[in-house]
Design a protein around this motif. Structure first.
Motif, short mmCIF file in Angstrom:
data_model
loop_
_atom_site.label_atom_id
_atom_site.label_comp_id
_atom_site.label_asym_id
_atom_site.label_seq_id
_atom_site.Cartn_x
_atom_site.Cartn_y
_atom_site.Cartn_z
N ASP A 93 0.84 -1.18 0.00
CA ASP A 93 0.00 0.00 0.00
C ASP A 93 0.88 1.24 0.00
OD1 ASP A 93 -1.64 2.17 1.78
OD2 ASP A 93 -2.96 0.93 0.56
N SER A 94 0.39 2.35 -0.58
CA SER A 94 1.20 3.56 -0.69
C SER A 94 1.51 4.17 0.67
CB SER A 94 0.47 4.60 -1.56
OG SER A 94 -0.78 4.94 -0.98
N ASN A 95 0.78 3.74 1.70
CA ASN A 95 1.02 4.28 3.05
C ASN A 95 2.05 3.46 3.82
OD1 ASN A 95 -0.80 6.31 2.70
ND2 ASN A 95 -2.48 5.28 3.72
N ASP A 140 5.92 1.55 4.01
CA ASP A 140 7.27 1.43 3.47
C ASP A 140 7.51 -0.01 3.01
OD1 ASP A 140 10.11 2.19 3.05
OD2 ASP A 140 10.43 0.79 4.69
N ASN A 188 4.64 5.33 6.37
CA ASN A 188 5.53 6.34 5.79
C ASN A 188 4.88 7.72 5.84
OD1 ASN A 188 3.60 6.28 3.78
ND2 ASN A 188 4.84 5.06 2.38
N ARG A 189 5.42 8.66 5.09
CA ARG A 189 4.90 10.03 5.13
C ARG A 189 3.46 10.11 4.62
NH1 ARG A 189 9.60 14.35 3.48
NH2 ARG A 189 11.38 13.26 4.33
N ASN A 190 3.12 9.26 3.65
CA ASN A 190 1.75 9.27 3.13
C ASN A 190 0.75 8.90 4.23
OD1 ASN A 190 2.56 9.93 0.53
ND2 ASN A 190 2.80 7.80 -0.08
N TYR A 191 1.15 7.95 5.07
CA TYR A 191 0.30 7.56 6.19
C TYR A 191 0.08 8.76 7.11
CZ TYR A 191 -1.14 5.27 10.54
OH TYR A 191 -1.81 4.90 11.68
N LYS A 238 0.20 11.91 6.37
CA LYS A 238 -0.68 12.88 5.72
C LYS A 238 -2.13 12.45 5.81
CE LYS A 238 -1.37 15.11 1.22
NZ LYS A 238 -0.88 15.19 -0.18
N ASP A 239 -2.40 11.17 5.58
CA ASP A 239 -3.77 10.66 5.63
C ASP A 239 -4.33 10.68 7.05
OD1 ASP A 239 -3.66 10.25 2.95
OD2 ASP A 239 -3.37 8.08 3.04
N GLU A 270 -4.10 17.44 5.82
CA GLU A 270 -3.24 18.21 4.93
C GLU A 270 -2.37 19.21 5.69
OE1 GLU A 270 -2.74 18.10 1.71
OE2 GLU A 270 -4.16 16.52 1.23
#
Length: 455
Positions: free
Chosen positions: A307-309, A311, A318-321, A323-324, A328
């Motif tokens: 998943d994009s969240n 690593d 990761n950073r996407n996690y 942010k979600d 924002e």
């Protein structure tokens, strides 16, 4: 013997012969390129030296100004608002003359930090990690020193500061003044040179820690320690041959006490290099075919898409996690976390030259997980850099991570630098993170393998 087998043997022997002769040709050609590149290195030296050294000269000129010395010397006898206005006007007049982003003055008496915009804060290294530079500089007893840092007054942009001590006629410390060069201004100058000439340009301090890089992720996070062994001085460039026909050019800059390092790798557009690359690919394909035939009856493993969240290597968020989960604006939306920790592996590239870097990262992660247990969340921020939100105050966290540093060194033969701050709910996660980063940098600049906590 089967004809196909004979053909494969002939191809392999031919490829080995070619792979032995071609690198020698590449090496000779790149040795000549190294000699020719002295002129390029000199141009780079001039571009960086003039910009940085001018800031040093301006900073030293400000420090010797009699008006400034008198103002700081008599600070207690001058109305605070009047003093601030006088210093602001003074800094504005200087800023209008010179093309630099930041000019500042710190009073040793009041620890007030003055810029051309006014006095925004009081310097307090114990309470504010970004102010550790002042403590470091004063304790160094140097008259002048460069410092790469994020400018808290300028949206945390990377900046090279020329700091100069202000003293009276008896040598008593009155304060510190400085000039700041935006890192992106130098990066704009250098990036095109790097691309056009297939080179990498860095400035490093006397510990090998990178102070300037066109990639901001490497600043104060990477080391080029091997360049310190080149024997470079302030008069000549030293050329050191590297593998695959590459080279490194090094020169010490005494005025700023940093080294200029220009590295060039084998010529990517060289026809010989292309042939050599094709040979490597060819060998790889043969090996792939052999392995495929050997294992043709073995079941295939299922391919798992992360998943994009998450690593891919460690399975950590990761950073996407981030942010979600926190929006924002990146604001802490819970009082659960009491401290924020940032750590990375010291001299990671050098430390993993003779071992598996991914394995080291995974083992460090496992040790960190044992420390935080179920009392926090561990993020892989980038490369060998990690961030932790922890459900304990910074004082308790400090004790835990001192043990963490010991475990990493004893068990993995590498070291880590750790910065710890109490979470401030009134500030963004980004600001809390940057405060922890400053503490981590403090540890790294003092040799690494330690913990620095915001007091």
């Amino acid at each position: 013997m089967h004809k196909k087998v004979i053909s494969i043997i002939i191809i392999c022997i031919t490829s080995v012969i070619v792979s032995i002769t071609i690198p020698g040709q590449i090496l000779r050609k790149n040795q000549q390129a190294a000699i020719n590149s002295k002129l390029l290195a000199n141009n780079i030296y001039d571009a960086l030296y003039s910009r940085i050294n001018n800031s040093v000269i301006i900073s030293q000129t400000i420090a010797s100004d009699s008006f400034l010395k008198e103002a700081l010397k008599n600070e207690k006898n001058i109305d605070k608002k009047q003093l601030e206005q006088n210093l602001v006007d003074y800094l504005k007049s200087i800023k209008n003359k010179f093309d630099y982003e930041t000019f500042f003055i710190v009073s040793e008496n009041s620890h007030k930090y003055f810029t051309s915009e006014g006095s925004s804060k009081t310097v307090n290294p114990e309470a504010e990690p970004y102010d550790l530079w002042y403590e470091i500089f004063i304790k160094s007893e140097k008259d002048m020193a460069l410092d790469t840092n994020r400018d808290q007054e300028n949206d945390y942009k990377w900046t090279i500061f020329s700091n100069t001590r202000i003293t009276d006629s008896t040598g008593k410390l009155l304060g510190v003044c400085g000039v700041g060069i935006l890192m992106e201004d130098l990066q704009n100058i250098i990036s095109e040179m790097e691309t056009d000439n297939n080179i990498k340009i860095n400035l490093i301090n006397q510990n090998g820690l990178v102070q300037f890089d066109s990639d901001s992720a490497n600043i104060k996070n990477a080391y080029i320690s091997e360049a310190l062994n080149d024997g470079a001085d302030g008069t000549n460039f030293v050329i050191t041959e590297k593998s695959m026909g590459g080279f490194r050019i090094t020169r010490y800059i005494p005025e700023i006490q940093w080294y200029l390092v220009v590295q060039r790798f084998y010529e990517k557009n060289n026809s010989f290099g292309l042939i050599f690359l094709l040979i490597c690919i060819y060998f790889f394909l043969i090996l792939l075919i052999i392995v495929t035939l050997w294992n043709k009856n073995n079941p295939h493993h299922e391919i798992i898409i992360n998943d994009s969240n998450e690593d891919e290597l460690t399975g950590l968020p990761n950073r996407n996690y981030l942010k979600d989960s926190f929006g924002e604006l990146g604001i802490f939306n819970t009082t659960r976390y009491k401290s924020l920790i940032m750590f990375d592996i010291d001299r990671f590239k050098t430390a993993t030259e003779n071992t598996n870097g991914d394995k080291i990262i995974l083992e460090v992660v496992n040790l960190a997980k044992k420390i935080i247990d179920e009392k926090g969340i561990l993020f892989r921020w980038s490369g060998d850099e990690f961030v932790i939100f922890l459900e304990m105050d910074s004082e308790k966290a400090e004790d835990c991570f001192i043990e963490f540093c010991k475990d990493v060194k004893e068990k993995l033969k590498v070291t880590v630098s750790v910065g710890i701050v109490d979470v401030s709910l009134s500030e963004s996660i980004k600001t809390n993170y940057h405060r922890a980063v400053q503490l981590c940098y403090y540890v790294k600049e003092h040799g690494g393998n330690g913990v620095k906590r915001q007091k």
